[in-house]
Design a protein around this motif. Structure first.
Motif, PDB file in Angstrom:
ATOM      1  N   TRP A  98       0.845  -1.188   0.000  1.00 36.98           N
ATOM      2  CA  TRP A  98       0.000   0.000   0.000  1.00 36.98           C
ATOM      3  C   TRP A  98       0.885   1.244   0.000  1.00 36.98           C
ATOM      4  O   TRP A  98       2.079   1.177   0.284  1.00 36.98           O
ATOM      5  N   GLN A 107      -4.981   7.195  -0.008  1.00 39.35           N
ATOM      6  CA  GLN A 107      -4.336   5.889   0.126  1.00 39.35           C
ATOM      7  C   GLN A 107      -4.672   5.009  -1.062  1.00 39.35           C
ATOM      8  O   GLN A 107      -5.808   4.998  -1.548  1.00 39.35           O
ATOM      9  N   ASP A 116      -4.462   1.026  -1.966  1.00 35.99           N
ATOM     10  CA  ASP A 116      -4.226  -0.337  -1.489  1.00 35.99           C
ATOM     11  C   ASP A 116      -3.931  -1.302  -2.631  1.00 35.99           C
ATOM     12  O   ASP A 116      -3.877  -2.520  -2.412  1.00 35.99           O
TER      13      ASP A 116
END
Length: 572
Positions: free
Chosen positions: A42, A392, A394
């Motif tokens: 990630w 973010q 992932d």
């Protein structure tokens, strides 16, 4: 028939799996040797600028509207929908294009130049490549015109849908210089204006001119021998103005307005305007120029916005006029790592001349929103954020998120996403070389930020992998690890004006787990580097390294810092 169906299915599967560098390699490509690959679980980015922590008043917005490296904005409108493009230089894919319904909240819908046939930037420096695009919508067609500096010159592409696909480049060899603009007159004719050298010898350093050519929309070719200079030097050549560029032409209430940047892209940057009743007649400079600049404000003022200019105008369906333009947010003198960003301000009119901001007045961070129809549906997703936010990835999608950028090449054979991991195969080239490298990066958008990733421990001693804070080939930090016999070598490499130094390092045992978390914290001109083994607390490796080397003032060029992931051969 069965064979035909099978062939058609295979062809469709192949086409669905390809989308330039936006499409990560499919599962089958994971068969490459993992020994040449470093994987990441990630990546997380968080911005925490103090200035953005205050709550916005109702019906107001936060400048910049596009924070981080989004320079040279150009905007157009189709009905209630706004579309905007920015320069991308040597990053690929080229020319990010964003969509908005209110001029304030934007969503990245793709890139104009996303196919290998559209973009060749091999061996270019980071600040070469795509300069100052202009985006326009006219009679059902979107036009984007720009310059590929050191790679072919000026060209135009078209599309019926701004999200693509866009055509291959139509090169314009008659058009020299940079920053082309396309203007559609109400008599059916079209014109290209651009920056170039003046006629004859330049009178001084930085002496440039704005040229105008007629453009044939039927053939998408420049009309031969139609070029002429319409602005020589700038608003007042007796003052020896420099680098007049970024022209945009508009026809408003019977006047042709020509708006240009002047003064260079540093603190002397400004926006000036001219007008004429006839494109064949001379353009008159406005006596109140510049209509936008911050050069007359104190350098040491709090939270400065500087280097403003390169504006483009847009009128809303409600009749308001607004300007998008670039500016910078330095933290010390003229040092900024975030690059040139996109700002938004209203345009007012006085005696049929446009004004963006009175001289001596600072660009405001908080501004009242444009008037928008209450019946207009807002965007369902906004992903180019300003203010403070967390982003973010992932790596749980087949495609690489469009906010990631590659360097110079749309080829992504060295990249794949499998089982929630991003895999980067080592390249024979490194970041200090002007070539294709195993790098993906996203923009630094804040002075205060925290970027982190989980890197799967590499097993091959011949490579290293980790995070990078990258400004250009001669200025960057590489925070990475590599296997060395009975341990892992964790290090921070600083490249300062081409000189490489290991400025911090430590040794970690082989049994630290399967992954290591790397973290880079930025605070204006400082960077600190942390690491965390599985189920352990965070450890400091290097505190307050010099991040001013990643500023444009020190590193030079026209881009901002990219934060990302990178794999290279082992450092001996």
């Amino acid at each position: 028939m069965n064979n035909f169906v099978l062939l058609r299915t295979l062809l469709l599967s192949t086409l669905m799996g390809l989308s330039g560098c936006q499409q990560a390699s499919e599962q089958s490509k994971h068969s490459r040797s993992v020994s040449n690959t470093v994987s990441f679980d990630w990546f997380r980015y968080q911005g925490s600028d103090e200035l953005f922590s205050q709550a916005l008043p109702q019906n107001s917005f936060q400048n910049p509207i596009l924070s981080g490296f989004y320079p040279d904005p150009s905007i157009t409108r189709k009905g209630n929908d706004y579309y905007m493009v920015n320069s991308s230089f040597a990053y690929a894919p080229g020319v990010p294009i964003s969509h908005s319904r209110d001029l304030v909240n934007w969503r990245l819908i793709g890139h104009v130049l996303s196919q290998p046939s559209q973009l060749n930037m091999q061996n270019l420096q980071v600040s070469q490549g795509i300069y100052a695009p202009t985006l326009r919508y006219h009679e059902g067609v979107f036009y984007m015109i720009t310059t590929l500096v050191a790679g072919g010159g000026n060209f135009i592409v078209t599309a019926s849908d701004p999200a693509g696909p866009w055509s291959d480049p139509i090169w314009l060899p008659e058009i020299g210089g940079i920053d082309p603009d396309i203007f559609f007159d109400d008599d059916g004719k079209a014109y290209i204006a651009h920056n170039d050298a003046p006629q004859g010898e330049p009178l001084y350093q930085g002496h440039r001119a704005i040229w105008l050519w007629e453009f044939d929309l039927a053939t998408l070719k420049v009309v031969p021998d139609s070029g002429r200079v319409i602005v020589n030097g700038g608003a007042d050549i007796s003052q020896q103005p420099i680098w007049v560029e970024g022209p945009h032409i508009y026809k408003i209430n019977g006047w042709y307005y020509l708006s240009c940047a002047e003064g260079g892209t540093g603190p002397q940057h400004s926006q000036v305007v001219f007008r004429s009743k006839d494109l064949q007649q001379p353009f008159e400079p406005y006596a109140g120029n510049p209509i936008l600049t911050q050069r007359d404000l104190p350098v040491e003022r709090a939270n400065p916005i500087t280097s403003t200019g390169h504006a483009d105008f847009i009128q809303t369906p409600e009749g308001e006029w607004w300007a998008v333009f670039l500016g910078t947010r330095p933290y010390q003198g003229n040092k900024y790592n975030t690059g040139r960003e996109t700002f938004l301000l209203p345009v007012s009119w006085e005696n049929e001349w446009p004004h963006i901001l009175p001289q001596g007045e600072p660009v405001p961070y908080i501004v009242a929103k444009p008037l928008i129809s209450k019946d207009l549906e807002p965007l369902t997703e906004v992903d180019i954020q300003t203010g403070n936010f967390v982003w973010q990835d992932d790596f749980d999608k087949r495609r690489l998120n469009p906010h990631w950028n590659l360097l110079r090449s749309l080829d992504s054979e060295w990249l794949s996403i499998n089982d929630g991991r991003l895999n980067l195969q080592v390249s024979q080239h490194q970041l200090d070389q002007q070539n294709k490298v195993s790098f993906v990066g996203r923009r630094q958008q804040h002075m205060t930020f925290d970027a982190s990733t989980s890197v799967v421990l590499p097993q091959n001693e011949q490579l290293s992998g980790g995070m990078v804070a990258f400004q250009n080939e001669k200025f960057y930090y590489y925070f990475a690890l590599q296997k060395q016999g009975t341990h892992y070598h964790l290090f921070v490499q600083q490249v300062n004006n081409g000189q490489s130094t290991i400025v911090a390092e430590t040794s970690l045992p082989l049994n630290i787990g399967s992954a290591l978390t790397l973290q880079v914290r930025g605070e204006k001109g400082l960077l600190s580097f942390y690491y965390q083994t599985e189920n352990k607390t965070s450890e400091l490796l290097l505190k307050d390294a010099d991040a001013t080397i990643l500023s444009t003032e020190v590193a030079g060029g026209f881009v901002g810092t990219m934060l990302g992931l990178y794999v290279q051969n082992a450092i001996k």
